[in-house]
Each structure stands twice: as structure tokens, then as C-alpha cells.
Write a protein that holds these residues in place. Sequence first.
Motif, PDB file in Angstrom:
ATOM      1  N   ARG A  52       1.160   4.292  -2.846  1.00  0.00           N
ATOM      2  CA  ARG A  52       0.908   5.704  -2.526  1.00  0.00           C
ATOM      3  C   ARG A  52       2.038   6.586  -3.036  1.00  0.00           C
ATOM      4  O   ARG A  52       1.801   7.673  -3.580  1.00  0.00           O
ATOM      5  CB  ARG A  52       0.754   5.887  -1.014  1.00  0.00           C
ATOM      6  CG  ARG A  52      -0.551   5.377  -0.437  1.00  0.00           C
ATOM      7  CD  ARG A  52      -0.555   5.540   1.074  1.00  0.00           C
ATOM      8  NE  ARG A  52      -0.464   6.943   1.467  1.00  0.00           N
ATOM      9  CZ  ARG A  52      -0.031   7.355   2.667  1.00  0.00           C
ATOM     10  NH1 ARG A  52       0.386   6.476   3.552  1.00  0.00           N
ATOM     11  NH2 ARG A  52      -0.005   8.634   2.965  1.00  0.00           N
ATOM     12  N   GLU A  66       1.695   6.947  -6.780  1.00  0.00           N
ATOM     13  CA  GLU A  66       0.586   7.841  -7.132  1.00  0.00           C
ATOM     14  C   GLU A  66       0.982   9.294  -6.940  1.00  0.00           C
ATOM     15  O   GLU A  66       0.699  10.154  -7.788  1.00  0.00           O
ATOM     16  CB  GLU A  66      -0.639   7.509  -6.275  1.00  0.00           C
ATOM     17  CG  GLU A  66      -1.318   6.188  -6.647  1.00  0.00           C
ATOM     18  CD  GLU A  66      -2.446   5.840  -5.703  1.00  0.00           C
ATOM     19  OE1 GLU A  66      -2.616   6.542  -4.673  1.00  0.00           O
ATOM     20  OE2 GLU A  66      -3.170   4.852  -5.978  1.00  0.00           O
ATOM     21  N   GLU A  67       1.655   9.602  -5.827  1.00  0.00           N
ATOM     22  CA  GLU A  67       2.004  10.986  -5.533  1.00  0.00           C
ATOM     23  C   GLU A  67       3.105  11.505  -6.456  1.00  0.00           C
ATOM     24  O   GLU A  67       3.145  12.699  -6.764  1.00  0.00           O
ATOM     25  CB  GLU A  67       2.419  11.116  -4.066  1.00  0.00           C
ATOM     26  CG  GLU A  67       1.274  10.788  -3.108  1.00  0.00           C
ATOM     27  CD  GLU A  67       1.479  11.391  -1.727  1.00  0.00           C
ATOM     28  OE1 GLU A  67       2.380  12.221  -1.564  1.00  0.00           O
ATOM     29  OE2 GLU A  67       0.701  11.023  -0.822  1.00  0.00           O
ATOM     30  N   HIS A  88       0.841  -1.211   0.000  1.00  0.00           N
ATOM     31  CA  HIS A  88       0.000   0.000   0.000  1.00  0.00           C
ATOM     32  C   HIS A  88       0.872   1.254   0.000  1.00  0.00           C
ATOM     33  O   HIS A  88       0.607   2.207  -0.756  1.00  0.00           O
ATOM     34  CB  HIS A  88      -0.916  -0.015   1.226  1.00  0.00           C
ATOM     35  CG  HIS A  88      -1.697   1.247   1.419  1.00  0.00           C
ATOM     36  ND1 HIS A  88      -2.741   1.602   0.592  1.00  0.00           N
ATOM     37  CD2 HIS A  88      -1.569   2.249   2.326  1.00  0.00           C
ATOM     38  CE1 HIS A  88      -3.237   2.769   0.988  1.00  0.00           C
ATOM     39  NE2 HIS A  88      -2.552   3.181   2.032  1.00  0.00           N
ATOM     40  N   ASP A  89       1.917   1.260   0.818  1.00  0.00           N
ATOM     41  CA  ASP A  89       2.797   2.433   0.899  1.00  0.00           C
ATOM     42  C   ASP A  89       3.525   2.677  -0.419  1.00  0.00           C
ATOM     43  O   ASP A  89       3.671   3.832  -0.852  1.00  0.00           O
ATOM     44  CB  ASP A  89       3.806   2.250   2.025  1.00  0.00           C
ATOM     45  CG  ASP A  89       3.180   2.383   3.408  1.00  0.00           C
ATOM     46  OD1 ASP A  89       2.073   2.931   3.503  1.00  0.00           O
ATOM     47  OD2 ASP A  89       3.808   1.921   4.381  1.00  0.00           O
TER      48      ASP A  89
END
Length: 380
Positions: A77, A80-81, A73-74
Motif C-alpha cells: 500500500r 502504491e501511494e 499488504h501494508d
Amino acid sequence: MALDRTELNSLGFAKPPAQTRVVVAMSGGVDSSVVAAQLAEEGYDVVGVTLQLYDHGAALAKKGACCAGRDIHDARRVAEEMGFPHYVLDYENTFREAVIDEFADAYLAGATPVPCIRCNERVKFKDLLATARDLEADCMATGHYIQRRNGPSGAELHSAADPVRDQSYFLFSTTRDQLEFLRFPLGHLQSKAETRALAARYNLPVADKPDSQDICFVPNGNYAAVIEKLRPGAAEPGEIVDMDGRVLGSHRGVIHYTIGQRRGLGIGGLADPLYVVRLDPDLRRVVVGPKEALSTRTIPVREINWLGDEPFETRAEWHVAVKVRSTRPPRSAIIRPLGPTEAEVELIAPEEGVSPGQACVFYDPDSSRIFGGGWIWKGR
């Protein structure tokens, strides 16, 4: 402004970053996240890849472990950022067959394995690297603390600038072909604080994430519990004996002991302290002796990956420095080749607690270069 074709970009290619595709192996931790973010900011064509290595609902997985559910998950993220694609690949079966099963079998055979090395060798730098090539990447980058330098005979492996973070012991089996394709953008940093500062600069959600500890699939460092889960009935009781075979006590399974262990033997009341000097799984015996019995000067090594410029067998002896544990500094030694991938290593000064299953890594005593290494075994 177009890049001069004779000028190399930061990854060593004579083309603009935007035309250079790099697959970044993302574990979800701060190190690999910084690598991905930095390369994305520099304008490279970044593709993030995270491996799912085991069933995250199983008891083997632990909170905060590398490649656990939270880490995936990290990593997603961060991608995505920073605006680059990210993929999760299911390598669960490969990881179990290539790493976990051997880990269990090695412990049952009385060895002390290093599964992180096998993971790099058999999964990350083999299957994942092949995937990177399939994605038409120019190279693959990781967050390992080690340096790759171009030498007169090709790519060379060198220790990290920060000796505290150096991961050369765990990467000795990296082949020349793999080294040509790999990049390690963090190897030149002087401290982990610099990495975290970069993470904060990129405003990454993992900037303050703690480092993962121990082996990813071993909860709380309890190796024996994992072995018993993987190999039910493995922890058979037996005898604790001295070096002459005299029975001093009993144990609850050889898998609970390692070479050099002193505490937890359950044989108190003796005049002098005793240490585990040998494990005999066939007889289910733990052999103990005085501290001096742990001293070793001759080490049989096999499965050698040689990274020197000359072929390994061209010399009768190689004078190097070696590490026999990740936490110990390199010590002066002489390597005597017995074949292309086998040798006898003579330590100039004896080491204590040398254990089959650990790695013996070769270092240039006059520079930061790593000449490869091999696996310590019981010998003939």
C-alpha cells in the motif's frame, strides 16, 4: 537543474537522485515505510522489496509480526501511494534453514540465541543485498536505527543518535563490503516520534502502526512452544541440581529455562534465592546456584566480525567497551585475539547472566563507533 558531478546527493553519490537506484527493504512497519517514502519524495529511483519469511498460515506466524501477511499488504500500500514498484520475494526456505533451524538447535544445546542478528546477517544483508545488486541498485536502504559514516578507511558503523532506538547490537555482523552498499536514513533521528511525524507528513497508512515486538516467528514470546513444534519430543524432563550436583527438584525440559532465570523453578522453600547458572542438555540438567555464581569476567567469543581500521590480530589487546545483552549498556573490557575470528574478552567489572548464544558487541569507548563483535560460546 543538473547536479554538479562533484556534489554528492543525500545517499552519497555524485549524480542526481533520479539517476540513483535504491532498493528499500520494506518490512511493512513505519520505519522502513518512512525510509521508502522519504527517498521517493527526494526523487530517487526507489524499488521496494518485502521478504516473505515463513508460511503465514502456520502456527509460527503471529499477529503483528514482522514480515507477516498483513505487513506485506501494508508495504504494498505504501509503495502504491508513493508511486514506486514493489516486489515480494519468497525467502521461506532460506529463512527456515538459515535462521529458524539454528534457533531451535541452539536452544536444544543450552544456548540463548539471537535470531534477529542471524536474519540480518544471513538473509537481509546477504541474499536480499545480492538481489539489490542484481537489480542494478546503487545501494540498499533499511529502516534500522544505526548510522553509517565515511571514515578514512572506508564506511564505518556508528550507534544511532537515539540510544533508546539504537540497533547496533543486532547489526554487529555487518561486513565492510555490506556497509559500503547499505544506507540507514533514520539513524540520525533523535526519537521515534520524529519518524512517526514523518509518516504522518507523507500520509502513510502505517503512520500509527504499533512497533513489532519480540521475535517474529515466536507467538507471544513462548520460545519453548516453538521449539517443541520444530523439534517434537525436545522437552524431555530432568533434574534441577545445585552446583554440587544435589538434586533439588525436577523440570519439564531444559528448553524452558535460560541463564539467570529465578522465577518458575519450582524449588521454593529454600533459605536463599537460587538462579539458573548453567544448562546441561546432555544430562538434561538445570544447574542452579546463588546470584554471585552468575558473575562472569572472562568470555570466550568466536565468529568475530572486526570493523576496526587495523587488522584484528595486529595487537595483543584491544581496550574497548562491550555489550553482552541488547538491553545492557556497554561496559569496559579488554579483547585478546586468539586468531582472526576468535578472542577472549575480559570484563573490567563482572557481568551477571552471560549466556552462550548471545552476542558480544565491541564499541569504541571514546566515540559512537562500533568495532564489530562476535558470538559468546561455552569455550573449550
